[in-house]
Design an enzyme around this catalytic site. Structure first.
Site, PDB file in Angstrom:
ATOM      1  N   LYS A  25       0.833  -1.211   0.000  1.00 23.36           N
ATOM      2  CA  LYS A  25       0.000   0.000   0.000  1.00 23.36           C
ATOM      3  C   LYS A  25       0.865   1.256   0.000  1.00 23.36           C
ATOM      4  CE  LYS A  25      -3.473   2.794   0.198  1.00 23.36           C
ATOM      5  NZ  LYS A  25      -4.517   2.830   1.226  1.00 23.36           N
ATOM      6  N   LYS A  79       0.046  12.322   5.095  1.00 19.22           N
ATOM      7  CA  LYS A  79       0.282  11.344   6.163  1.00 19.22           C
ATOM      8  C   LYS A  79       0.892  10.066   5.598  1.00 19.22           C
ATOM      9  CE  LYS A  79      -2.815   8.556   7.086  1.00 19.22           C
ATOM     10  NZ  LYS A  79      -3.185   7.165   6.708  1.00 19.22           N
TER      11      LYS A  79
END
Length: 292
Positions: free
Chosen positions: A174, A242
Site C-alpha cells: 500500500k 500522512k
C-alpha cells in the site's frame, strides 16, 4: 454469502469505512459498527446494522472485526486501549486493519493479536470512495495464510483480495501504491500547469496524453480538476501527506534512499502549510504558476 448471519464488526465509518461496512451488510453479514462520529453509526443502524459504543463491544459480538481509521494514533487507540480490540480479543477471532499504517505497526498488531490467540491481517485498500461503494477495491493482504482463510469472505465483500506476503507486507504494497499516487499527482499537476501557462488547453493535453506513455490513473483524475479549478475534497491532501510520511519512515527502516518520495512529501507538506489539508490532492496545482 454467509449463512446464519455471520457476525462481523466494522470500526471507523469515514469516507471509506461507511461504504465498506455497507458492503458487509449487503453480503449478508450481521454487522456491528462503531465510530467516533454518531451520524454514520445511526445511518447504518437504520439499514440493519447493530450500533456499538466501544471497540470492546464490537469485539465481544463479532467473529471478524475490520477497522478503517484515519491515522496510526487512531489505530493504536482502537486496538490497544483498555476498551480496545486486543484487550477483548479471543482465540480464533479475525482482526483486519484496512487503514494505511506502517509495516512496523502492522507487525506489532499481529504479534499482539497472536498472543491472544486471535488472527490479524493487514489489508489496506485502494480505489477510492466510488470503488468502496461498488465493492471493487484492490485489497493488499498481509498475514499468515490461516489468518487470511478466516477473514477472506469478509474481505471479498470489499473487492479483489491479493495475498502479498506475511504480516506487514500488505502495508508495504500500500505504501508503494501511495508513493506512486503522490509522485504521479505531483507530476501531473506540473505537466498541466506547464501546458496551461504555455497557452495549451488542459483538456486537449489530457486527451492526447491519455493515449501516450504518460497515461496513468492520476493523470486522468487530475486533468479535469486542474481544468475546472474546482478541486473538492474527494481525496484530501492531509491523508496523502500522512501516507507519504509513512513511506519516509518505512524507507528509513529498511535503509533505502527515495529522493522522489522525499521531494513529493515536500510538495504535500507545502500544501498542508498553505491550508489545503481538506482539499483534493490535485489542488497542489494551485501552488504552481508564475511567481509561485
Amino acid at each position: 454469502m454467509p449463512t446464519d448471519a455471520f457476525p462481523a464488526g466494522f470500526i471507523g465509518l469515514g469516507r471509506m469505512g461507511l461504504p465498506m461496512a455497507r458492503r458487509l451488510l449487503g453480503a449478508g453479514f450481521a454487522v456491528h459498527v462503531a465510530s467516533r462520529s454518531p451520524g454514520p453509526v445511526q445511518a447504518l443502524a437504520r439499514e440493519g446494522a447493530q450500533p456499538a459504543s466501544t471497540p470492546a463491544q464490537v469485539a465481544q459480538r463479532a467473529d471478524i472485526v475490520c477497522t478503517c481509521l484515519p491515522d496510526e494514533t487512531a489505530t493504536e487507540a482502537v486496538y490497544f486501549s483498555p476498551d480496545g480490540l486486543l484487550a477483548h480479543a479471543r482465540a480464533g477471532q479475525g482482526l483486519v486493519e484496512c487503514s494505511t499504517i506502517s509495516p512496523r505497526l502492522a507487525r506489532h498488531l499481529e504479534a499482539a493479536a497472536r498472543e491472544r490467540g486471535a488472527w490479524f491481517v493487514d489489508a489496506p485498500v485502494s480505489g477510492g470512495v466510488e470503488r468502496a461503494a461498488d465493492g471493487t477495491l484492490a485489497i493488499m493482504a498481509g498475514g499468515d495464510p490461516g489468518a487470511l482463510r478466516v477473514v477472506r469472505q469478509a474481505l471479498e465483500a470489499f473487492g479483489t483480495v491479493h495475498h502479498v506476503g506475511g504480516p506487514g507486507q500488505g502495508c508495504v504494497v500500500k505504501l508503494a501504491n501511495q508513493l506512486l499516487v503522490g509522485v504521479h499527482t505531483a507530476g501531473a499537476t506540473e505537466a498541466f500547469v506547464l501546458a496551461r501557462e504555455s497557452g495549451a488547453s488542459v483538456s486537449q493535453v489530457l486527451e492526447v496524453l491519455s493515449g501516450a506513455w504518460a497515461a496513468s490513473t492520476m493523470l486522468e483524475r487530475t486533468g479535469p480538476l486542474v481544468a475546472s479549478g474546482e478541486y473538492g475534497s474527494r481525496a484530501p491532501v492531509r491523508l496523502l501527506a500522512k501516507d507519504l510520511a509513512l513511506v519516509a519512515q518505512a524507507s528509513a527502516d529498511v535503509g533505502v534512499s527515495l529522493p522522489l518520495a522525499q521531494a513529493t512529501l515536500g510538495v504535500f507538506q507545502r500544501a498542508m502549510a498553505a491550508g489545503l489539508g481538506e482539499t483534493d490532492i490535485a489542488a497542489v496545482a494551485t501552488l504552481l504558476g508564475p511567481g509561485r
